[in-house]
Write an enzyme that holds these catalytic residues in place. Structure first.
Site, PDB file in Angstrom:
ATOM      1  N   SER A   1      45.552  -7.737 -20.086  1.00 47.14           N
ATOM      2  CA  SER A   1      44.300  -8.259 -19.518  1.00 47.14           C
ATOM      3  C   SER A   1      44.214  -9.783 -19.540  1.00 47.14           C
ATOM      4  O   SER A   1      43.134 -10.346 -19.738  1.00 47.14           O
ATOM      5  CB  SER A   1      43.085  -7.661 -20.230  1.00 47.14           C
ATOM      6  OG  SER A   1      43.020  -6.268 -20.021  1.00 47.14           O
TER       7      SER A   1
ATOM      8  N   GLU B   1      52.436  -6.575 -26.445  1.00 45.33           N
ATOM      9  CA  GLU B   1      51.533  -6.046 -25.428  1.00 45.33           C
ATOM     10  C   GLU B   1      50.985  -4.694 -25.885  1.00 45.33           C
ATOM     11  O   GLU B   1      51.621  -3.653 -25.704  1.00 45.33           O
ATOM     12  CB  GLU B   1      52.284  -5.909 -24.101  1.00 45.33           C
ATOM     13  CG  GLU B   1      51.354  -5.535 -22.965  1.00 45.33           C
ATOM     14  CD  GLU B   1      52.010  -5.710 -21.611  1.00 45.33           C
ATOM     15  OE1 GLU B   1      51.768  -6.734 -20.975  1.00 45.33           O
ATOM     16  OE2 GLU B   1      52.761  -4.813 -21.206  1.00 45.33           O
TER      17      GLU B   1
ATOM     18  N   GLY C   1      49.772  -8.792 -15.593  1.00 47.07           N
ATOM     19  CA  GLY C   1      49.960  -7.659 -14.689  1.00 47.07           C
ATOM     20  C   GLY C   1      49.025  -7.754 -13.497  1.00 47.07           C
ATOM     21  O   GLY C   1      49.280  -8.469 -12.531  1.00 47.07           O
ATOM     22  N   GLY C   2      47.894  -7.055 -13.589  1.00 44.76           N
ATOM     23  CA  GLY C   2      46.950  -6.934 -12.472  1.00 44.76           C
ATOM     24  C   GLY C   2      46.589  -8.251 -11.806  1.00 44.76           C
ATOM     25  O   GLY C   2      46.544  -8.358 -10.579  1.00 44.76           O
TER      26      GLY C   2
ATOM     27  N   ASN D   1      54.112  -9.649 -13.741  1.00 46.64           N
ATOM     28  CA  ASN D   1      54.698  -8.310 -13.642  1.00 46.64           C
ATOM     29  C   ASN D   1      54.003  -7.550 -12.517  1.00 46.64           C
ATOM     30  O   ASN D   1      52.874  -7.092 -12.677  1.00 46.64           O
ATOM     31  CB  ASN D   1      54.534  -7.574 -14.982  1.00 46.64           C
ATOM     32  CG  ASN D   1      55.120  -6.178 -14.929  1.00 46.64           C
ATOM     33  OD1 ASN D   1      55.754  -5.796 -13.946  1.00 46.64           O
ATOM     34  ND2 ASN D   1      54.904  -5.409 -15.985  1.00 46.64           N
ATOM     35  N   TRP D   2      54.701  -7.431 -11.401  1.00 45.32           N
ATOM     36  CA  TRP D   2      54.103  -6.769 -10.230  1.00 45.32           C
ATOM     37  C   TRP D   2      54.111  -5.252 -10.360  1.00 45.32           C
ATOM     38  O   TRP D   2      53.526  -4.554  -9.520  1.00 45.32           O
ATOM     39  CB  TRP D   2      54.862  -7.178  -8.961  1.00 45.32           C
ATOM     40  CG  TRP D   2      54.575  -8.575  -8.500  1.00 45.32           C
ATOM     41  CD1 TRP D   2      53.699  -9.471  -9.063  1.00 45.32           C
ATOM     42  CD2 TRP D   2      55.162  -9.247  -7.369  1.00 45.32           C
ATOM     43  NE1 TRP D   2      53.697 -10.655  -8.358  1.00 45.32           N
ATOM     44  CE2 TRP D   2      54.595 -10.540  -7.308  1.00 45.32           C
ATOM     45  CE3 TRP D   2      56.101  -8.888  -6.414  1.00 45.32           C
ATOM     46  CZ2 TRP D   2      54.940 -11.462  -6.321  1.00 45.32           C
ATOM     47  CZ3 TRP D   2      56.450  -9.809  -5.432  1.00 45.32           C
ATOM     48  CH2 TRP D   2      55.871 -11.074  -5.383  1.00 45.32           C
ATOM     49  N   LYS D   3      54.819  -4.737 -11.351  1.00 45.86           N
ATOM     50  CA  LYS D   3      54.913  -3.272 -11.538  1.00 45.86           C
ATOM     51  C   LYS D   3      55.367  -2.619 -10.224  1.00 45.86           C
ATOM     52  O   LYS D   3      56.149  -3.206  -9.486  1.00 45.86           O
ATOM     53  CB  LYS D   3      53.596  -2.714 -12.079  1.00 45.86           C
ATOM     54  CG  LYS D   3      53.168  -3.461 -13.354  1.00 45.86           C
ATOM     55  CD  LYS D   3      52.040  -2.836 -14.119  1.00 45.86           C
ATOM     56  CE  LYS D   3      51.743  -3.659 -15.362  1.00 45.86           C
ATOM     57  NZ  LYS D   3      50.727  -3.070 -16.219  1.00 45.86           N
TER      58      LYS D   3
ATOM     59  N   HIS E   1      58.844  -1.747 -21.549  1.00 47.13           N
ATOM     60  CA  HIS E   1      57.396  -1.836 -21.293  1.00 47.13           C
ATOM     61  C   HIS E   1      56.733  -0.530 -21.746  1.00 47.13           C
ATOM     62  O   HIS E   1      57.325   0.553 -21.617  1.00 47.13           O
ATOM     63  CB  HIS E   1      57.153  -2.067 -19.801  1.00 47.13           C
ATOM     64  CG  HIS E   1      55.747  -2.455 -19.487  1.00 47.13           C
ATOM     65  ND1 HIS E   1      54.726  -1.524 -19.448  1.00 47.13           N
ATOM     66  CD2 HIS E   1      55.170  -3.642 -19.237  1.00 47.13           C
ATOM     67  CE1 HIS E   1      53.590  -2.146 -19.167  1.00 47.13           C
ATOM     68  NE2 HIS E   1      53.826  -3.435 -19.028  1.00 47.13           N
TER      69      HIS E   1
HETATM   70  P1  13P Z   1      47.405  -6.317 -17.116  1.00 43.22           P
HETATM   71  O1  13P Z   1      47.552  -7.824 -17.050  1.00 43.22           O
HETATM   72  O2  13P Z   1      46.970  -5.708 -15.831  1.00 43.22           O
HETATM   73  O3  13P Z   1      46.622  -5.910 -18.300  1.00 43.22           O
HETATM   74  O4  13P Z   1      48.898  -5.744 -17.344  1.00 43.22           O
HETATM   75  C1  13P Z   1      49.591  -6.176 -18.440  1.00 43.22           C
HETATM   76  C2  13P Z   1      50.975  -5.687 -18.310  1.00 43.22           C
HETATM   77  O5  13P Z   1      51.220  -4.491 -18.463  1.00 43.22           O
HETATM   78  C3  13P Z   1      52.003  -6.681 -18.010  1.00 43.22           C
HETATM   79  O6  13P Z   1      53.257  -6.198 -18.338  1.00 43.22           O
END
Ligand code: 13P
Length: 225
Positions: free
Chosen positions: A187, A147, A208-209, A9-11, A95
């Site tokens: 995470s 999540e 995510g990150g 998920n690149w957000k 989300h």
């Molecule tokens: P992180 O992996 O940065 O915790 O983000 C999780 C997320 O929100 C994926 O949708």
């Protein structure tokens, strides 16, 4: 070795040039056959990424991070499920960042799930409480992502991944309510991915990150098997 879904998920990150660099670096890797890898990209990159994947015959898939609760029509600024379906197979829905920053209700999320289904997109619905499953029914071709907001790496200085035993308990509760695939997000990194994937009934992860930098995502893929 079980099959696993790995969502990146690149957000709200990356320009076209960033995406090109990421794809060039990640695509030279040999992906383990049992991994289904899906890039959840911003709308602006869906066309570019899906074309790049086709042109280079990559074993990667594409998803959006959201869709409109409405069909195409007079909804300025919205992107409908059928527009997304031209480029993607999946859409993330509900989300926690959308629930908290954009006031998305369970009712709206339900509408988005219906729109995704009627357009042939696979909805990936994020939840952090079992009650958020209520409107979804019991037997659908959807993916549920557990999540918890506190586990999202950018949620604050105390962010930490959910205890795997508690993930396991939560996933069993989901399975009692709905027959669907379940993934975990929050995470996830190269160190903990194996532990999450080894939990019974966890079918994958939502990253995510650590999906943003090519090398940290490659490390996750390597450690997933
Ligand atoms: P992180 O992996 O940065 O915790 O983000 C999780 C997320 O929100 C994926 O949708």
């Amino acid at each position: 070795m079980k099959d696993a879904l790995i969502f990146a998920n690149w957000k709200s990150n990356k320009t076209k040039n960033d995406a090109k660099n990421w794809l060039e670096e990640v695509s030279v890797q040999i992906f383990p056959q049992n991994l289904e890898i899906v890039i959840l990209a911003p709308f602006t990159l869906l066309d570019f990424i899906s074309s790049y994947i086709k042109m280079n015959s990559l074993l990667l898939k594409v998803g959006a991070q959201d869709i409109s609760p409405f069909e195409s029509g007079p909804y300025t600024g919205e992107v409908s499920a059928s527009q997304v379906k031209e480029f993607a197979e999946f859409s993330l829905i509900g989300h926690s960042e959308r629930r908290s920053n954009f006031g998305e209700s369970n009712e709206m999320i339900q509408k988005k799930v219906e729109r995704a289904e009627s357009s042939g997109l696979i909805p990936v619905v994020c939840i952090s409480r079992i009650s958020q499953l209520e409107s979804l029914g019991s037997n659908r071709d959807i993916i549920i992502a557990y999540e918890p907001p506190f586990a999202i790496s950018t949620s604050g200085p105390d962010a930490s991944p959910e205890n795997p035993d508690l993930v396991s308990e939560f996933v069993q509760k989901i399975k009692e309510k709905i027959q669907s695939k379940v993934i975990y997000g929050g995470s996830v990194d190269a160190q903990n991915i194996k532990e999450y994937l080894s939990i019974e009934n966890v079918d994958g992860v939502l990253v995510g990150g650590k999906s943003l930098e090519p090398q940290s995502f490659i490390n996750i893929l390597k450690n997933a098997v």
